[in-house]
Structure formats: structure tokens, C-alpha cells
Design a protein around this motif. Structure first.
Motif, PDB file in Angstrom:
ATOM      1  N   PHE A 413      12.498  12.679 -22.889  1.00 43.80           N
ATOM      2  CA  PHE A 413      11.659  11.852 -22.026  1.00 43.80           C
ATOM      3  C   PHE A 413      11.507  10.424 -22.572  1.00 43.80           C
ATOM      4  N   MET A 414      11.423  10.290 -23.877  1.00 36.70           N
ATOM      5  CA  MET A 414      11.284   8.952 -24.457  1.00 36.70           C
ATOM      6  C   MET A 414      12.541   8.117 -24.287  1.00 36.70           C
ATOM      7  N   GLU A 415      13.664   8.773 -24.106  1.00 39.69           N
ATOM      8  CA  GLU A 415      14.931   8.060 -23.948  1.00 39.69           C
ATOM      9  C   GLU A 415      15.311   7.869 -22.486  1.00 39.69           C
ATOM     10  N   SER A 416      14.374   8.177 -21.565  1.00 42.95           N
ATOM     11  CA  SER A 416      14.669   8.104 -20.132  1.00 42.95           C
ATOM     12  C   SER A 416      13.725   7.150 -19.416  1.00 42.95           C
ATOM     13  N   GLU A 417      14.259   6.475 -18.409  1.00 44.01           N
ATOM     14  CA  GLU A 417      13.435   5.604 -17.567  1.00 44.01           C
ATOM     15  C   GLU A 417      12.616   6.434 -16.575  1.00 44.01           C
ATOM     16  N   PHE A 418      13.287   7.393 -15.918  1.00 43.63           N
ATOM     17  CA  PHE A 418      12.652   8.235 -14.913  1.00 43.63           C
ATOM     18  C   PHE A 418      12.846   9.703 -15.283  1.00 43.63           C
ATOM     19  N   CYS A 419      11.828  10.516 -14.967  1.00 44.20           N
ATOM     20  CA  CYS A 419      11.903  11.956 -15.221  1.00 44.20           C
ATOM     21  C   CYS A 419      11.678  12.699 -13.911  1.00 44.20           C
ATOM     22  N   LEU A 420      12.627  13.515 -13.498  1.00 46.79           N
ATOM     23  CA  LEU A 420      12.511  14.278 -12.262  1.00 46.79           C
ATOM     24  C   LEU A 420      11.531  15.428 -12.452  1.00 46.79           C
ATOM     25  N   GLN A 421      10.595  15.567 -11.509  1.00 44.33           N
ATOM     26  CA  GLN A 421       9.546  16.576 -11.620  1.00 44.33           C
ATOM     27  C   GLN A 421       9.409  17.363 -10.309  1.00 44.33           C
ATOM     28  N   PRO A 422      10.412  18.177  -9.969  1.00 44.57           N
ATOM     29  CA  PRO A 422      10.309  18.999  -8.753  1.00 44.57           C
ATOM     30  C   PRO A 422       9.365  20.169  -8.977  1.00 44.57           C
ATOM     31  N   PRO A 423       8.801  20.744  -7.918  1.00 48.10           N
ATOM     32  CA  PRO A 423       7.944  21.921  -8.081  1.00 48.10           C
ATOM     33  C   PRO A 423       8.727  23.080  -8.685  1.00 48.10           C
ATOM     34  N   GLY A 424       8.002  23.941  -9.368  1.00 50.93           N
ATOM     35  CA  GLY A 424       8.607  25.174  -9.872  1.00 50.93           C
ATOM     36  C   GLY A 424       8.160  26.323  -9.008  1.00 50.93           C
ATOM     37  N   ASP A 425       7.425  27.261  -9.614  1.00 50.20           N
ATOM     38  CA  ASP A 425       6.886  28.382  -8.856  1.00 50.20           C
ATOM     39  C   ASP A 425       5.504  28.073  -8.323  1.00 50.20           C
ATOM     40  N   SER A 426       4.946  26.949  -8.741  1.00 50.36           N
ATOM     41  CA  SER A 426       3.754  26.387  -8.121  1.00 50.36           C
ATOM     42  C   SER A 426       3.948  24.873  -8.163  1.00 50.36           C
ATOM     43  N   PRO A 427       3.190  24.119  -7.395  1.00 45.09           N
ATOM     44  CA  PRO A 427       3.472  22.676  -7.284  1.00 45.09           C
ATOM     45  C   PRO A 427       3.337  21.889  -8.583  1.00 45.09           C
TER      46      PRO A 427
END
Length: 540
Positions: A413-427
Motif C-alpha cells: 500500500f505504501m508503494e501504491s498511488e491507489f488501492c482497489l477496495q471491492p466488497p468481499g462477503d460484506s461491504p
């Protein structure tokens, strides 16, 4: 790896449990009784293809599937007296009934089917928008309780912490070795439930389990300056019941639902024997529960979790959870525990400077795993887009156990501009907070992941700290995520990151039990201050 397996098994069961929420049989019996079979067949096909289900009698339930609100949610009208949403029953639609009564031929039926389906879809969209409006109004109400006081001024608003019988908290910790059969949970309760120290990441970093919130909060509130020791002096009453641990110990054991409910029912009986509870029917009481709201809302026919939050006695108190039930006004979301628990202002400042100087090698990253058993999940699509984007996107496959190490997660995460955060088994996702604490801009696909969850810790204007992409567009292959994110200028990224690091980050982490923060308010302080402000507004 063991913890990852535990989480997956737990959440698969939770998904099955949520499917139990919609008593769909009754509504279809009403519809069938008024609509010819041929018409019913086509309407059913239409509703199935649109993946939206509205279940309503007079005022009973609204169940909305993932293609509209991006996950299954059911509003149980009547749970909160002042927040009922009247939904008109489809079976009472005069337009539908009159049209079906006049159907004479198959050709006419087909024409009516299209009209009826369009009407139902319009009604559905309207009802969904109304339901969203209720959630947004509740978030505004919660934000109205926000306190600007730092530190909290007690002013006679004493916090009384119940000294519960040990079976409601301490004894549960004592069962840590047997809590989950394939792992020793005891290590997560070290250092006052912060877990083992992570020396590699620096001061204030611990291997904290995502379900440790109850213990962390209890430890902190025992040392709060507004705490009083005389029950008669209390204005806000904290109930240190470890309900999440109570659930966790039974998740994967073959026990009856009566066994699962025993402790929570005993707690209610204990509270009802207290004058402080009876005085305001629990309205001035607060619970902190370290699992999602659905785990405490077991319905008939399901074996998952307890029915603690469905009890009538539990409708008045405030419940602080890592994921709230969107239509329950007394459910309030507070941040998942992260791995960072600063002791001082200097530790926060040091970490902030490190984040602002970090080299962001990747434009995008995704730490997660596919959900092949969930056809509506967009994770596989995101993984395919990420892995085909070369060096622009980095995929950390959590199914391999790589995400069990906090150092690995934070590094990505520290080496990334954006982090994808899709829902899992709950939102909601703990990963959203891990990315924010790492200075990585979260990309959200479901408003229930954060926007409708954390009114005290995240601002109403979500564009300041996140990017939103409707997961329906992803599902229909209308958007290429990496290409969309490339269009954000360097200045736009820097402005968002600066806001995350300097404005949000301190209020998203829980300091250790001896923390001495003067310049900043952490997640705990913000929560308690707002609880006291809420109490003050209710009492005036």
C-alpha cells in the motif's frame, strides 16, 4: 494462513445467513393470486435478470440485491419506531391488477408484461432511492452529534463502566486457545489485545487482529478522564460485553442456537436488574461490538451468529460496530482496528512524514482474493484487469496467505498511488483503513463500504479521500480501472494524499492504552467525544 481460512469460512456462512433475511414466499403468493401464470412467468424472469428483489407487505421488509445497492441489504421496517419506510406492496398495485384483469390473449399478455415490468422497475428504483435517502439522512443525524471539543470536557457527563461478571468478557479471553479450532487465538490478545509488536514497521506497530476492537476499547475507556465510579453519577453507561468473541467461539462448532444465545440473554437479564438501565430503558447505554452487525441479527431458519441485536431490549442503546446495519439509526460504524497504535504525537508525525516521502512505484494495487463462489463479485474482473496492466498494477493474492503478514500489506500500500477496495462477503473492509493509514487512495465500488458507515471519522465529501467507481459498470465491462485512474493528475493525487495523511489518518487509528496524544485525536477519542456530545444534545 489459518486466520485467512477462518475469515473465509466465517464470511461464506454470513452470506448464507443474509440470504435468510428475505421472506420471499409470501409476496409471490400474493402476486400469483392476482396475475395470470403466463404474465407471472415473464415478470419473474425480468426480476431475476435485473437482480433486484423488493419484498414488502404493508410495512415489512425491503430486500435489495447487489446489482442495485451492490450487496444484499434488507430493511426490517418497524425495528426502529421513528425510521419506518412505508413501501407499497406490488400486489396492491391497481395498475398491475387492472391490466392483468383485462388480458384476453397471449399477445396482449406479452404487451402487458413489458408495461408491468417497466412499472415494477420504476417502483423498485424509486424505493431504492428512498431507502438510500434514509441512510443518508441518518448519516447527517450522526454527523450532527460531532464534537469539536478536544479533549472531551466532562461537565458532569460522567462515563460509568459496568463491572460485569467475568463470564461476559474476561472468561471469553480465557477461551482463546479453543476459540477457533485450527489456530491459537491467544497470541492476538497479547499487549492488551494489540498483538505482537512489529519492529520492522517502527514504534506503535502491532499485529492486531481485526476482531480485537472490544478489548481495545474497553482498555481505553477504563482510563478515560470522564470515568466515574459511582453508578449514580453516570450519564453515559458503557457495557463491556465482548459479543464478538462470544459469537466467534461458536462459529465452527456444532452447538444449538440456544447455546449461542445464552450469554447475550443472560446479559440482558443482568442489565434489567439495574436501576441505571431501567431509568432510561437503555437509551444512555453504549455497546462496542467487534464484528459486523449482521452477525448479531440471526433470523429464523439460520444458525449463524446470535440474535442479540434483534432483542427488543437492544433497540434503544447505541451500538458501535466495525460495520453497521444501514437502516438502524442506533448502529454507528467506527473504524476497524489497524496495525498502527501510536503512543505519542511524535509517532504520528514521524509516520506522516514517512508516508509523504514514500516512493509510489505502482499506480494501482489490489490485495485480496477472488470470490468464485459469488457470481456477482467483481473481484475476478479487477484481478484480470490488474494482472494484464503490467507494472501499473500490483496484485497481492491473499488466497496464498501473503496477506497474513502486516509488513507485506503495508509495504504494498505504501508503494501504491491507489488501492482497489471491492466488497468481499460484506461491504466493509479492514483493508480500506490499512490503505488510508498507508497513504494509499482507496478506490471504492460500493457506497456501503465506507460512505454510509463512518459518520464520525470520514467526511461527507468522499471525493477528498477516495475514488468511487460503480461496480455495476465494472461488472458490465464498461470501465477499465487502470485507464480511469491514470487520468488523475499528479496534483490531484497529491492533494488527496495530503488530506488523507494530515487530516484523516490520526483519527483512524487507536492509540495504545497509555497513549499521550495532545495535538491529535485518535479514533477512540473522536468516538467518545461524539458519544458525550450526543448525550448532551439528547438531554437538553
Amino acid at each position: 494462513m489459518a486466520i485467512s481460512m477462518s475469515k473465509k469460512k466465517s464470511k461464506l456462512s454470513k452470506k448464507e445467513e443474509r440470504k435468510q433475511f428475505c421472506p420471499c414466499d409470501s409476496i409471490w403468493l400474493k402476486v400469483v393470486s392476482r396475475i395470470p401464470a403466463f404474465t407471472v412467468l415473464f415478470i419473474i424472469i425480468f426480476l431475476w435478470s435485473s437482480s433486484t428483489t423488493i419484498i414488502s407487505g404493508n410495512i415489512v421488509h425491503v430486500c435489495i440485491s447487489s446489482r442495485k445497492l451492490n450487496d444484499l441489504y434488507c430493511l426490517s421496517a418497524g425495528t426502529q419506531p421513528n425510521f419506518d419506510i412505508p413501501i407499497r406492496s406490488m400486489a396492491n398495485s391497481s395498475a398491475i391488477s387492472s391490466r392483468n384483469a383485462n388480458v384476453q390473449e397471449v399477445e396482449e399478455s406479452q404487451n402487458v408484461i413489458v408495461t408491468d415490468a417497466n412499472m415494477i422497475n420504476k417502483e423498485t428504483n424509486k424505493e431504492i432511492e428512498n431507502a438510500k435517502k434514509v441512510v443518508e439522512d441518518q448519516m447527517q443525524l450522526h454527523r450532527s452529534w460531532k464534537s469539536n471539543t478536544n479533549p472531551a470536557m466532562c461537565d458532569g457527563r460522567g462515563i460509568y463502566v459496568y463491572d460485569l461478571p467475568s463470564k461476559f468478557n474476561k472468561d471469553l479471553i480465557g477461551q482463546c486457545g479453543d476459540m477457533i479450532l485450527w489456530t491459537d487465538f491467544c497470541k492476538h490478545f497479547e499487549n492488551e489485545a494489540l498483538g505482537k509488536r512489529i519492529e520492522k514497521l517502527g514504534k506503535g506497530w502491532f499485529h492486531t487482529h481485526q476482531y480485537s476492537l472490544e478489548l481495545i476499547f474497553h482498555t481505553r475507556i477504563l482510563k478515560h478522564p470522564c470515568r466515574v465510579y459511582n453508578e449514580n453519577e453516570g450519564k453515559l453507561f458503557y457495557v463491556p460485553y465482548y459479543g464478538g468473541l462470544d459469537i466467534l467461539r461458536w462459529h465452527f462448532k456444532n452447538v444449538s442456537i440456544d447455546v449461542k444465545d445464552t450469554l447475550s440473554l443472560d446479559l440482558v437479564k443482568w442489565l434489567e436488574s439495574r436501576k441505571s438501565w431501567l431509568r432510561n430503558s437503555g437509551k444512555d447505554h453504549v455497546f462496542v461490538l467487534g464484528k459486523i452487525s449482521w452477525d448479531f441479527r440471526r433470523r429464523i431458519g439460520s444458525s449463524w451468529g446470535t440474535r442479540f441485536l434483534e432483542l427488543k431490549q437492544m433497540q434503544n442503546p447505541v451500538k458501535l460496530l466495525i460495520e453497521r446495519q444501514p437502516w438502524e439509526v442506533n448502529d454507528i460504524g467506527i473504524p476497524h482496528p489497524t496495525y498502527f497504535h501510536p503512543h505519542s504525537d511524535d509517532e504520528i508525525v514521524t509516520w506522516q512524514l514517512k508516508l509523504m516521502r514514500a516512493t509510489r512505484k505502482s499506480l494501482v494495487s489490489f490485495a485480496g482474493a477472488a470470490r468464485p463462489d459469488q457470481p456477482e463479485s467483481i473481484r475476478s474482473i479487477l484481478i484480470d484487469q490488474c494482472t494484464s496492466s503490467g507494472e501499473k498494477c500490483r496484485f497481492l493474492d491473499c488466497s496464498s496467505g501473503k496477506c497474513d503478514q502486516p509488513e507485506t500489506i503495508i509495504e504494498v500500500f505504501m508503494e501504491s498511488e491507489f488501492c482497489l477496495q471491492p466488497p468481499g462477503d460484506s461491504p466493509t473492509r479492514k483493508s480500506v483503513f490499512d490503505s488510508l493509514v498507508s497513504g494509499c487512495i482507496p478506490v471504492l465500488f460500493d457506497p456501503f463500504t465506507a460512505y454510509y458507515q463512518y459518520p464520525w471519522h470520514l467526511p461527507e465529501d468522499h471525493r477528498k479521500y477516495s475514488v468511487f467507481i460503480d461496480q455495476e459498470e465494472v461488472r458490465q465491462m464498461k470501465v477499465k480501472i487502470v485507464e480511469k485512474l491514470v487520468n488523475f493528475s499528479v496534483k490531484e493525487r497529491e492533494d488527496m494524499r495530503r488530506y488523507i495523511v494530515y487530516e484523516l489518518l490520526p483519527g483512524l487509528v487507536y492509540g495504545d492504552s497509555t497513549s499521550q496524544l495532545e495535538k491529535f485525536q485518535d479514533a477512540f477519542s473522536i468516538t467518545v467525544n461524539n458519544l458525550l456530545e450526543r448525550l448532551n444534545k439528547f438531554s437538553t
